[in-house]
Write a protein that holds these residues in place. Structure first.
Motif, PDB file in Angstrom:
ATOM      1  N   TRP A  79     -13.041   4.504  -7.134  1.00  0.00           N
ATOM      2  CA  TRP A  79     -13.211   4.918  -8.535  1.00  0.00           C
ATOM      3  C   TRP A  79     -11.854   5.445  -9.009  1.00  0.00           C
ATOM      4  O   TRP A  79     -11.412   6.508  -8.592  1.00  0.00           O
ATOM      5  CB  TRP A  79     -14.248   6.034  -8.666  1.00  0.00           C
ATOM      6  CG  TRP A  79     -15.656   5.661  -8.321  1.00  0.00           C
ATOM      7  CD1 TRP A  79     -16.078   4.888  -7.292  1.00  0.00           C
ATOM      8  CD2 TRP A  79     -16.833   6.086  -9.011  1.00  0.00           C
ATOM      9  NE1 TRP A  79     -17.446   4.785  -7.290  1.00  0.00           N
ATOM     10  CE2 TRP A  79     -17.947   5.517  -8.341  1.00  0.00           C
ATOM     11  CE3 TRP A  79     -17.065   6.888 -10.126  1.00  0.00           C
ATOM     12  CZ2 TRP A  79     -19.256   5.709  -8.746  1.00  0.00           C
ATOM     13  CZ3 TRP A  79     -18.373   7.095 -10.541  1.00  0.00           C
ATOM     14  CH2 TRP A  79     -19.463   6.508  -9.865  1.00  0.00           C
ATOM     15  N   SER A  80     -11.176   4.679  -9.814  1.00  0.00           N
ATOM     16  CA  SER A  80      -9.857   5.059 -10.339  1.00  0.00           C
ATOM     17  C   SER A  80      -8.821   5.249  -9.240  1.00  0.00           C
ATOM     18  O   SER A  80      -7.815   5.940  -9.418  1.00  0.00           O
ATOM     19  CB  SER A  80      -9.961   6.341 -11.196  1.00  0.00           C
ATOM     20  OG  SER A  80     -10.864   6.144 -12.257  1.00  0.00           O
ATOM     21  N   ALA A  81      -9.110   4.680  -8.083  1.00  0.00           N
ATOM     22  CA  ALA A  81      -8.157   4.655  -6.974  1.00  0.00           C
ATOM     23  C   ALA A  81      -8.567   3.508  -6.067  1.00  0.00           C
ATOM     24  O   ALA A  81      -9.641   2.921  -6.225  1.00  0.00           O
ATOM     25  CB  ALA A  81      -8.164   5.986  -6.216  1.00  0.00           C
ATOM     26  N   ALA A  82      -7.712   3.197  -5.114  1.00  0.00           N
ATOM     27  CA  ALA A  82      -8.028   2.110  -4.174  1.00  0.00           C
ATOM     28  C   ALA A  82      -7.489   2.486  -2.809  1.00  0.00           C
ATOM     29  O   ALA A  82      -6.778   3.492  -2.659  1.00  0.00           O
ATOM     30  CB  ALA A  82      -7.430   0.790  -4.647  1.00  0.00           C
ATOM     31  N   HIS A  83      -7.827   1.704  -1.815  1.00  0.00           N
ATOM     32  CA  HIS A  83      -7.283   1.895  -0.475  1.00  0.00           C
ATOM     33  C   HIS A  83      -7.082   0.522   0.160  1.00  0.00           C
ATOM     34  O   HIS A  83      -7.708  -0.472  -0.262  1.00  0.00           O
ATOM     35  CB  HIS A  83      -8.180   2.796   0.371  1.00  0.00           C
ATOM     36  CG  HIS A  83      -9.624   2.416   0.369  1.00  0.00           C
ATOM     37  ND1 HIS A  83     -10.115   1.309   1.033  1.00  0.00           N
ATOM     38  CD2 HIS A  83     -10.696   3.002  -0.234  1.00  0.00           C
ATOM     39  CE1 HIS A  83     -11.422   1.233   0.859  1.00  0.00           C
ATOM     40  NE2 HIS A  83     -11.801   2.239   0.091  1.00  0.00           N
TER      41      HIS A  83
END
Length: 456
Positions: free
Chosen positions: A88-92
């Motif tokens: 959510w509003s970031a990634a990995h």
């Protein structure tokens, strides 16, 4: 420790575990609950050391087979580095790499991947995506979804609304409005007023009856699971694709079961030569070594959400979970390293031939399916296709379930069309497992033909 004929684990399960789709009182009345403790290859073992041939890939999902320690280890290794962070509003990295890899394997321009925790969530997500897509493209009235009779699409309220099985919907009514049904592709039992060619046209007629400006999508499995592996007649999907394009209706291919090699291709739609707008998937994505699902969308479906001020207002806490994504990547590595798709293509005819050989048993009526996904429909009369009475059908499937479990075969007894024995072994299965299936099935089906009335 065994008390009263049941182990401590069995007793604890009966007291505390609420199992899926299970009559809890069935075990309280004396039936022993199998407790599986180990798996390897095409087999699982219960707590007493009894071996079972897993002829269903557990639930159409352990595609690479049981006991792959390296696949499980991939999740553990990822957990040591980053066990969780939401997408959510970031990634990995694991979610990014997996989305890229799925896009590289998916047909056509299905390049955008939205992760979920499982199959029902994938279908619910596709429903919401189809509806919001039409809303943001100026077609807010397009909310209805067309599915097929007897088709199973999941248990969440949205997916259940699309499911065409009244018996599992009725306890939860009223459901999400807008789920509409058309005839399925059971060509074995076509009514007198229908032809195989008319089945796709039924989709067109339904869209026109509802009003094209109200229909958002059509959802179809490449091979319909419920009812027993209903196969599409030639040209069916090509015609449905044309109909959807004509009426600005999205085509959703529900591949929770049919993807990841089950039909000998990465995705079931490739087996029948069509490109959908959306694919829903789960199960074989990780071969069930971790919970995970996905929705894969064409570029044109994603495009309205790329302008910076429109969000797909949807998500799940565990979507794209790092450990699950790492396991999915390791799972796909096994597919490629061992060329499992080619293995299925090479061995599927032998699997089918084994099932066809059962036609000498009086109650075997139809054999259908493709790849490693087949069903045998049982009938009272082979020549007329006369079905068993509802009472005999229940007793017949109960007998088969008890006998085959006792002999050590995991399969599915489906009663949603005619009585069906459904088989979907791990994709690593080969002639030895097919022979074993026949050795287990044949005597039980022969005995069933003697116990239950059939035309003689």
């Amino acid at each position: 420790m065994v008390m009263g004929g049941k182990s401590a684990l069995q007793q604890s399960a009966e007291r505390h575990l609420w199992m899926n789709f299970s009559q809890l009182g069935y075990y309280a009345r004396g039936k022993k609950l199998p407790v599986m403790v180990r798996g390897e290859g095409c087999y699982v073992w219960d707590e007493h050391g009894k071996r079972y041939l897993d002829g269903l890939s557990s639930l159409f999902c352990v595609n690479i087979g049981h006991g792959r320690a390296d696949v499980a280890q991939a999740g553990a290794d990822q957990g040591k580095q980053l066990e969780y962070f939401p997408t959510w509003s970031a990634a990995h990295p694991p979610a990014i790499r997996l989305a890229e890899r799925i896009a590289s394997l998916a047909p056509g321009d299905l390049n955008r991947v939205f992760f979920t925790s499982g199959g029902s969530e994938s279908v619910d997500s596709a429903i919401k995506l189809a509806r919001q897509y039409h809303r943001v493209t100026g077609n807010a009235l397009k909310t209805k979804i067309i599915a097929r009779d007897i088709a199973y699409h999941g248990t969440t309220m949205g997916a259940l609304a699309l499911t065409g099985i009244d018996s599992i919907k009725e306890p939860f009514a009223p459901l999400l409005p807008g789920g509409i049904h058309v005839p399925n592709t059971s060509v074995y039992r076509l009514p007198p007023d229908r032809t195989a060619d008319s089945l796709a046209e039924a989709v067109k007629r339904r869209i026109e009856i509802e009003g094209p400006d109200t229909v958002a999508a059509v959802i179809l499995e490449p091979v319909q699971t419920a009812g027993g592996c209903y196969m599409p007649p030639p040209g069916y999907f090509a015609r449905v694709r044309e109909i959807c394009d004509e009426h600005n209706v999205l085509m959703i291919s529900d591949e929770v079961i049919c993807a990841w090699g089950r039909l000998g291709e990465w995705f079931g739609c490739e087996r029948f030569g069509y490109i959908p707008d959306i694919i829903t998937t789960a199960k074989g994505l990780t071969s069930a070594y971790a919970p995970m699902g996905a929705v894969i969308a064409r570029d044109a479906v994603a495009e309205p959400f790329l302008n910076g001020d429109t969000s797909f207002l949807h998500g799940f806490t565990f979507a794209g979970h790092p450990m699950s994504a790492a396991i999915a990547l390791a799972n796909i590595d096994v597919f490629e390293r061992e060329d499992l798709l080619d293995h299925v293509r090479h061995n599927q005819d032998g699997f089918r031939a084994m099932l066809e050989s059962l036609r000498d048993i009086p109650i075997v009526g139809d054999v259908r399916g493709t790849g490693y996904f087949h069903a045998v429909e049982l009938v009272r009369d082979q020549d007329t296709k006369e079905p068993f009475s509802p009472e005999d059908q229940v007793s017949l499937l109960g007998y088969l379930s008890d006998e085959l479990q006792e002999r050590g075969l995991i399969f599915r007894a489906d009663d949603r069309g005619g009585p069906v024995v459904q088989l979907a072994p791990p994709l690593i299965a080969g002639p030895a497992q097919f022979n074993e299936m026949e050795e287990l099935l044949r005597p039980v089906l022969h005995k069933a033909s003697e116990l239950f009335p059939h035309a003689r």
